[in-house]
Design an enzyme around this catalytic site. Structure first.
Site, PDB file in Angstrom:
ATOM      1  N   ASP A   5       0.691  -1.277  -0.015  1.00 41.80           N
ATOM      2  CA  ASP A   5       0.089   0.034   0.058  1.00 41.80           C
ATOM      3  C   ASP A   5       0.984   1.195   0.170  1.00 41.80           C
ATOM      4  OD1 ASP A   5      -2.815   1.177   0.354  1.00 41.80           O
ATOM      5  OD2 ASP A   5      -1.875   1.896   2.239  1.00 41.80           O
ATOM      6  N   GLU A  19       1.716  -0.420  -5.034  1.00 42.85           N
ATOM      7  CA  GLU A  19       0.896   0.669  -5.362  1.00 42.85           C
ATOM      8  C   GLU A  19       1.975   2.059  -5.405  1.00 42.85           C
ATOM      9  OE1 GLU A  19      -3.071   3.388  -3.959  1.00 42.85           O
ATOM     10  OE2 GLU A  19      -1.489   2.595  -2.580  1.00 42.85           O
TER      11      GLU A  19
HETATM   12  C1  GLC Z   1      -4.479   3.239  -0.737  1.00 34.67           C
HETATM   13  C2  GLC Z   1      -5.678   2.004  -0.679  1.00 34.67           C
HETATM   14  C3  GLC Z   1      -6.948   2.695  -0.075  1.00 34.67           C
HETATM   15  C4  GLC Z   1      -6.545   3.478   1.378  1.00 34.67           C
HETATM   16  C5  GLC Z   1      -5.117   4.053   1.291  1.00 34.67           C
HETATM   17  C6  GLC Z   1      -4.707   4.391   2.737  1.00 34.67           C
HETATM   18  O1  GLC Z   1      -4.771   4.166  -1.484  1.00 34.67           O
HETATM   19  O2  GLC Z   1      -5.824   1.501  -1.783  1.00 34.67           O
HETATM   20  O3  GLC Z   1      -8.089   2.001   0.056  1.00 34.67           O
HETATM   21  O4  GLC Z   1      -7.548   4.138   1.798  1.00 34.67           O
HETATM   22  O5  GLC Z   1      -4.194   3.388   0.657  1.00 34.67           O
HETATM   23  O6  GLC Z   1      -4.151   3.427   3.284  1.00 34.67           O
END
Ligand code: GLC
Length: 584
Positions: free
Chosen positions: A206, A264
């Site tokens: 994440d 991500e």
């Molecule tokens: C990422 C996740 C999202 C979450 C954020 C904070 O972007 O995909 O759902 O709210 O991180 O952890």
């Protein structure tokens, strides 16, 4: 070396909304376990589970209070082990979500930090700072959180007076760790080993670019321009790479098993991205370029070309996706107005959103088309639960049912992400459409619209024209027609709304226009499957895609060969890879 994820189809399980076995209106691990045959029948290679660790659920699991425990609403560590074993027995891997930028404000470390003194070791695990101005009433800098509002929240001192501030890139319930503190590094190494030892095959990381902040915590000159996404003092700092080198070496310790990390990652250039994807860091990064594009041939082709060039440059397979738990569902997006504005490169949630009336009929047609296109591309394909049923975004949730911090923090100005997280319908005529077991007194945690009934799994399983049947057929046929790791070559069709490319033994043709379009003269291909009803050897209907066996002879290359340009890109990638192997 080829890896299991190189051309895998990965199914994202938003556990809370997948299947409820414990009759509390919330999805759980036993519910997932009971539906593994459905996922095996869909033909996916792996599951990615959104965070299911212990959490007060302020941001539905992206706020973790205990990294070594499963949230009681979802089950136990043993339940997860059962899911992993049963998934493995069906040939499916299991990937978890690693949220390491921040934890929950209920995490014992953060509670100890709040109770601790300024400058104490407890506070040093987070980013506590004194405020500015008289009495420290102003936040330490002007950073904005991604969810809106200041990125700092003030705590009480032990004597009840206002004390220091702590940094949270997201919600105040999600305090950011200080990753320059070795205690944090050690802690997460233990977390990774704990879950790897249980049999987890990898992690989705994440906000992977966020873990380290500029040590000086400088004011952001662009603060007036909006939320914190573009403030690069908050993101993509050089020391972050040391963290992933550590994680990767832990993963490699499980050889010959291949533990996997997909990030991500939001960074402003391919060059910056490449730094995360060297041979001793992460294996792959999501590409969101295609996801944010409007329904337009040129835009889609541009996003595909950019992603493939990026993949060649980083030497890692592309990780494609059209849906996830953060964005409006594709059926809805493609059924709205398709403005050709340039999507913002880093705010995926806003960039994916469309406006105007929704035609679900048109949106469904196009979503069917888009998935055939997606599954013909080289690389890993991530699907998000419910897209295989053609579920739409649910816009009319009652205000008091909405739970997303984006909704709450914007005081309802932004609808947030609840609409793509509504529990799945399994049986058209059961209460809660079979999401919870019969006799469950509690309603699903988000109300399902009545329109979900006709989209329920049981309605689609035996209908060859259903979205589900299309997904099953396409996933089953994908590997035979479009061989793994073979590059893609475009064909010029002479019609700008008709995209066509070949890969391996197959050709994918997509008509983005509103009228049927004919294949170029002389294409003698065999129709294998189509997203729309009236495709044939010679033409593709409006807003439809078709897969053909065979490759048009227009470029003179033999089936299975890559064209020169592709080969050059791939060679560059190979050179890049072997160099970094030597440097290790
Ligand atoms: C990422 C996740 C999202 C979450 C954020 C904070 O972007 O995909 O759902 O709210 O991180 O952890």
């Amino acid at each position: 070396m080829s890896e299991w994820w190189d051309d895998a189809v990965v199914y994202q399980v938003y556990l809370r909304s997948f299947a409820d076995a414990t009759a509390d209106g919330v999805g759980d691990l036993p519910g997932l376990r009971s539906r593994l045959d459905y996922l095996a029948g869909l033909g996916v290679d792996a599951l990615w589970l959104n965070p299911c660790y212990a959490s007060p659920q302020r941001d539905h699991g992206y706020d973790i209070s205990d990294y070594f425990a499963i949230d009681p609403a979802y089950g136990t560590v043993d339940d997860l082990a059962d899911v992993v074993n049963d998934a493995h027995a069906r040939g499916m891997r299991v990937v978890m979500d690693m949220v390491a930028n921040h934890c929950s404000d209920r995490h014992e470390w953060f509670q100890a930090a709040v109770a601790g003194r300024p400058g104490s070791p407890e506070r040093a695990r987070f980013l506590f700072r004194d405020g500015r101005g008289p009495g420290g009433v102003l936040p330490p800098n002007n950073w904005q959180s991604v969810f809106g509002g200041p990125a700092w929240t003030r705590v009480m001192a032990a004597d009840g007076s206002a004390g220091q501030w702590y940094l949270h890139s997201f919600d105040p319930g999600q305090p950011d760790f200080d990753w320059r503190n070795p205690e944090v590094v050690d802690y997460f190494e233990r977390v990774l080993k704990f879950w790897f030892d249980l049999g987890i095959d990898g992690f989705r990381v994440d906000v992977a670019h966020g873990l380290i902040k500029d040590a000086a915590l400088p004011d952001w000159p662009g603060a007036d321009e909006g939320k914190g996404d573009h403030n690069y003092a908050m993101w993509d700092q050089p020391e972050v790479h040391g963290i992933y080198r550590g994680w990767r070496s832990i993963g490699e310790g499980y050889a010959p098993e291949r533990k996997y990390f997909v990030g991500e990652i939001w960074v402003p250039s391919v060059e910056r991205l490449t730094r995360y994807l060297v041979d001793d860091e992460l294996h792959q990064a999501f590409s969101f370029d295609l996801l944010v594009q409007p329904w337009n041939a040129e835009r889609f082709r541009g996003a595909i070309e950019r992603t493939l060039a990026q993949s060649a440059q980083t030497g890692t397979p592309a990780a494609w996706t059209l849906n996830n738990h953060d964005v409006h569902r594709s059926v809805t997006r493609y059924g709205q107005r398709q403005d050709l504005v340039d999507p913002s490169p880093s705010d995926m949630i806003a960039a994916a959103r469309r406006i105007g009336e929704v035609s679900l009929q048109l949106g469904t047609l196009r979503a069917r088309t888009a998935v055939l296109l997606l599954l013909a591309l080289p690389g890993t394909v991530y699907l998000y639960q419910g897209e295989e049923l053609g579920l739409p975004e649910v816009f009319d949730l009652p205000d008091d049912a909405r739970q997303d911090p984006i909704w709450l923090r914007s005081n309802g100005a932004e609808l947030g992400r609840d609409g793509c997280r509504v529990p799945l319908p399994w049986s058209h005529d059961a209460p809660s459409f079979g999401f919870s077991p019969p006799g469950t007194a509690l309603a699903p945690w988000l109300p399902q619209p009545s329109s979900f009934g006709k989209l329920a799994v049981d309605m689609q399983l035996d209908d060859p024209n259903s979205m589900l049947a299309l997904y099953q057929r396409a996933i089953a046929m994908r590997g035979a027609l479009f061989q793994a790791s073979v590059g893609l070559r475009w064909h010029e069709t002479g019609q700008h709304e008709l995209l066509a490319f070949s890969r391996g033994d197959g050709t994918c043709v997509v008509n983005f226009g509103d009228r049927p379009l004919s294949l170029p003269q002389g294409w003698d291909l065999e129709l294998m499957q189509a997203s729309g009803a009236d495709s044939d050897q010679a033409q593709v209907p409006a807003n439809s895609a078709a897969w053909f066996a065979g490759v048009p002879a227009d470029h003179g290359a033999k089936p299975g060969e890559t064209i020169e340009a592709d080969r050059r890109l791939l060679e560059t990638a190979t050179v890049y890879r072997s160099q970094s192997v030597r440097e290790q």
